[in-house]
Design a protein around this motif. Sequence first.
Motif, mmCIF file in Angstrom:
data_model
loop_
_atom_site.group_PDB
_atom_site.id
_atom_site.type_symbol
_atom_site.label_atom_id
_atom_site.label_comp_id
_atom_site.label_asym_id
_atom_site.label_seq_id
_atom_site.Cartn_x
_atom_site.Cartn_y
_atom_site.Cartn_z
ATOM 1 N N SER A 138 17.932 12.086 67.663
ATOM 2 C CA SER A 138 17.998 13.345 66.647
ATOM 3 C C SER A 138 18.201 13.228 65.544
ATOM 4 O O SER A 138 18.499 13.915 64.717
ATOM 5 C CB SER A 138 18.862 13.982 67.807
ATOM 6 N N VAL A 139 18.933 12.051 65.177
ATOM 7 C CA VAL A 139 19.639 12.264 63.604
ATOM 8 C C VAL A 139 18.475 11.411 63.338
ATOM 9 O O VAL A 139 18.428 12.061 61.593
ATOM 10 C CB VAL A 139 21.084 10.600 63.431
ATOM 11 N N LYS A 140 17.554 10.412 63.502
ATOM 12 C CA LYS A 140 16.080 10.269 62.597
ATOM 13 C C LYS A 140 15.993 11.550 62.215
ATOM 14 O O LYS A 140 15.174 11.437 61.250
ATOM 15 C CB LYS A 140 15.618 9.007 63.665
ATOM 16 N N GLU A 141 15.370 12.300 63.447
ATOM 17 C CA GLU A 141 15.020 13.561 63.154
ATOM 18 C C GLU A 141 15.044 14.400 62.127
ATOM 19 O O GLU A 141 15.058 14.586 60.380
ATOM 20 C CB GLU A 141 15.047 14.634 64.074
ATOM 21 N N LYS A 142 16.858 14.555 61.520
ATOM 22 C CA LYS A 142 17.159 15.736 60.838
ATOM 23 C C LYS A 142 16.530 13.998 59.890
ATOM 24 O O LYS A 142 16.586 15.232 58.545
ATOM 25 C CB LYS A 142 19.330 14.856 60.952
ATOM 26 N N PHE A 143 16.903 13.837 59.213
ATOM 27 C CA PHE A 143 17.177 12.313 57.833
ATOM 28 C C PHE A 143 15.368 12.740 57.648
ATOM 29 O O PHE A 143 15.596 12.567 56.285
ATOM 30 C CB PHE A 143 17.009 11.605 57.436
ATOM 31 N N ASP A 144 14.933 12.247 58.329
ATOM 32 C CA ASP A 144 13.344 12.819 58.997
ATOM 33 C C ASP A 144 12.705 14.851 58.308
ATOM 34 O O ASP A 144 11.942 14.110 57.117
ATOM 35 C CB ASP A 144 12.121 12.778 59.680
ATOM 36 N N SER A 145 13.430 15.273 58.343
ATOM 37 C CA SER A 145 13.086 16.503 58.003
ATOM 38 C C SER A 145 13.627 16.492 56.538
ATOM 39 O O SER A 145 12.899 17.265 55.786
ATOM 40 C CB SER A 145 14.019 17.180 58.599
ATOM 41 N N LEU A 146 14.771 15.677 56.408
ATOM 42 C CA LEU A 146 15.276 15.633 54.493
ATOM 43 C C LEU A 146 14.298 15.228 53.555
ATOM 44 O O LEU A 146 14.090 15.977 52.662
ATOM 45 C CB LEU A 146 16.523 14.587 54.637
ATOM 46 N N ILE A 147 13.598 13.783 54.035
ATOM 47 C CA ILE A 147 12.967 13.422 53.235
ATOM 48 C C ILE A 147 11.220 14.192 53.275
ATOM 49 O O ILE A 147 10.748 14.400 52.206
ATOM 50 C CB ILE A 147 12.074 12.255 53.890
ATOM 51 N N ASN A 148 11.144 15.026 54.134
ATOM 52 C CA ASN A 148 9.688 15.554 54.435
ATOM 53 C C ASN A 148 10.159 16.938 52.938
ATOM 54 O O ASN A 148 9.532 17.129 51.878
ATOM 55 C CB ASN A 148 9.079 16.307 55.433
ATOM 56 N N ALA A 149 11.008 17.972 53.459
ATOM 57 C CA ALA A 149 11.019 18.693 52.498
ATOM 58 C C ALA A 149 12.108 18.408 50.899
ATOM 59 O O ALA A 149 11.237 18.882 49.655
ATOM 60 C CB ALA A 149 13.077 19.418 53.290
ATOM 61 N N ARG A 150 12.242 17.094 50.896
ATOM 62 C CA ARG A 150 12.509 16.896 49.183
ATOM 63 C C ARG A 150 10.849 16.362 48.623
ATOM 64 O O ARG A 150 10.530 16.329 47.682
ATOM 65 C CB ARG A 150 13.225 15.547 48.957
ATOM 66 N N ALA A 175 14.082 5.504 50.615
ATOM 67 C CA ALA A 175 15.254 4.334 50.113
ATOM 68 C C ALA A 175 16.946 5.367 50.622
ATOM 69 O O ALA A 175 17.149 4.838 51.562
ATOM 70 C CB ALA A 175 15.462 3.816 49.081
ATOM 71 N N ARG A 176 17.666 6.443 50.114
ATOM 72 C CA ARG A 176 18.288 6.734 50.950
ATOM 73 C C ARG A 176 18.949 7.378 51.919
ATOM 74 O O ARG A 176 19.512 6.947 52.384
ATOM 75 C CB ARG A 176 18.593 7.983 49.532
ATOM 76 N N ALA A 177 17.173 8.115 52.327
ATOM 77 C CA ALA A 177 18.077 8.126 53.741
ATOM 78 C C ALA A 177 17.523 7.061 54.746
ATOM 79 O O ALA A 177 18.615 6.903 56.098
ATOM 80 C CB ALA A 177 16.627 9.205 53.910
ATOM 81 N N PHE A 200 11.217 2.817 62.992
ATOM 82 C CA PHE A 200 11.272 4.070 61.806
ATOM 83 C C PHE A 200 10.687 3.488 60.694
ATOM 84 O O PHE A 200 9.832 3.635 59.191
ATOM 85 C CB PHE A 200 11.963 5.258 61.256
ATOM 86 N N ILE A 201 10.653 2.137 60.761
ATOM 87 C CA ILE A 201 10.242 0.996 59.376
ATOM 88 C C ILE A 201 9.004 1.316 59.228
ATOM 89 O O ILE A 201 8.487 0.628 58.108
ATOM 90 C CB ILE A 201 10.355 -0.402 59.478
ATOM 91 N N LYS A 202 8.033 1.456 59.983
ATOM 92 C CA LYS A 202 6.668 1.167 59.994
ATOM 93 C C LYS A 202 5.909 2.372 59.008
ATOM 94 O O LYS A 202 5.591 2.214 58.441
ATOM 95 C CB LYS A 202 5.523 1.638 61.244
ATOM 96 N N LYS A 203 7.184 3.045 58.385
ATOM 97 C CA LYS A 203 7.306 4.945 57.728
ATOM 98 C C LYS A 203 7.120 4.115 56.311
ATOM 99 O O LYS A 203 7.120 4.641 55.480
ATOM 100 C CB LYS A 203 7.682 5.698 58.669
ATOM 101 N N ILE A 204 7.973 2.966 56.135
ATOM 102 C CA ILE A 204 8.692 2.853 55.036
ATOM 103 C C ILE A 204 6.584 1.811 54.010
ATOM 104 O O ILE A 204 6.278 1.420 54.796
ATOM 105 C CB ILE A 204 9.710 1.665 54.675
ATOM 106 N N ASN A 205 7.172 3.416 52.953
ATOM 107 C CA ASN A 205 5.427 2.639 51.847
ATOM 108 C C ASN A 205 6.018 1.655 51.235
ATOM 109 O O ASN A 205 7.148 0.807 51.241
ATOM 110 C CB ASN A 205 5.162 4.300 51.289
#
Length: 454
Positions: A138-150, A175-177, A200-205
């Motif tokens: 759930s914590v990861k989901e919150k920060f993923d949603s923050l990345i998407n919104a920004r 990086a901040r998230a 989630f490190i696989k998502k890091i571009n």
Amino acid sequence: MRTCLLVLYAGLFFTSCSKPYEVFDIFVPEINTEYDSLFFQELITGKVLGKVPLNSSQKSFSFPIEGQLLASIQVKGSDKSYLTILGPGVSKSLKLSGNFFVTEESPADSMDNVIWHSTNEMFSRYAGLIFRVDHPESVKEKFDSLINARDKVIKHLEPRISDSEKALLNYQNQARAYNFLMYYGRIIKGFEAQDPYFDFIKKINFFDSEAKSLPDMLLFKYEIELLREQDSIQDIQTFLGEIEKKTENLDLQNFLKAYYIKSVIEHPSYWRPHEQLFTSDKITEALEGEKSNPYSLLINRASDSFFSSMAGVEAFNFKAKKSDNSDFDLSNLKGKVILIDAWATWCGPCVKHRPNIIAIAAKYQNDPRVAVLMVSVDSELDRWKNFVSRTNPQGFGIEVNIPNGINDIFGDKYLVKAIPKYFLIDPKGTIISSDLPEPSLGMEKMIEFELEKM
């Protein structure tokens, strides 16, 4: 005709009517302020890029710069700062907002500050969720949603920002998230690298030079990937080799190697799989191996602090100010067991542990063999004085202040790069420990052990 500007170069001010090298321009408004100057500081290295006098009649300034970077704008004497993206040919106009300066008409700067603050706000908003035992996904989901919104906001800004600004914002957004998610998994939860949480490190571009603005994310990614291939990190050179293998940009590669060594020295608790590798002998080897690294100054400053704060080394004698503005000199306490608490009013953990430190100070208040010294690194002296009078009205221990002490010689000599930090010094002035645990019975037992030897 170009207006002649005041230029800072090699630590000297001079007037120039041309630009023989790449510079960035700063314009300050006509204002009446109690502050006498502000400075621009590279965010990660701490390098001062320029200092602007606020009471000067001159309002236009130029400073040399080699490439795009992220910097903070900070007023001397204030703990507040504002992030700005600087680079060759960049011009920024400033305005005063409360007790700090911001840039005008710079959507990239505004967005970068939003990224910075919104990440911090997520922590406070979802603190209850973050510290529950069973909700890491759930914590990861919150920060993923923050990345998407920004990310949507950055895309909306594209017509008004440059490609290089966009690249830096995209990196900062991730990086901040992800830095927080790394900290959450590695430190708060103590997950092993093989845990699916870290997938989630696989998502890091892939990123280029903009990664120098917040390099921890890439280093943490490399660490997890390496530990998934092998059970442990064998030595410092093993991880330096991993950085070289996975970083094509040579400048970024050199920067990451220097920053890695600096970071593990200064923040060992963040680097638990590496902590045991950084002995004095191994640090000396790393220094020798990276002596030609163009960013070796990052390593050298950290290593100087490491060696000067080691147990068994003579404690650096520093000066400070008491709350009544009288002078304090550490050497005057020689002959006593000295407990030092490096802290600040703006540091949450410092404030949390302060009652325990004051209780220890109260316990030894009448023992001439012990001194409990609380060294504030606050820049805002009135705030510190008010806080001290409110939280320690009986005046237990010795309260002193070193303005901006983390960046002062005090911070360098005692390796104070994160607070709170606690030290113990013996009656001869030798460091017993520069990394004491938080105030507790264990800390008191260490003091008692030294008293028994007197």
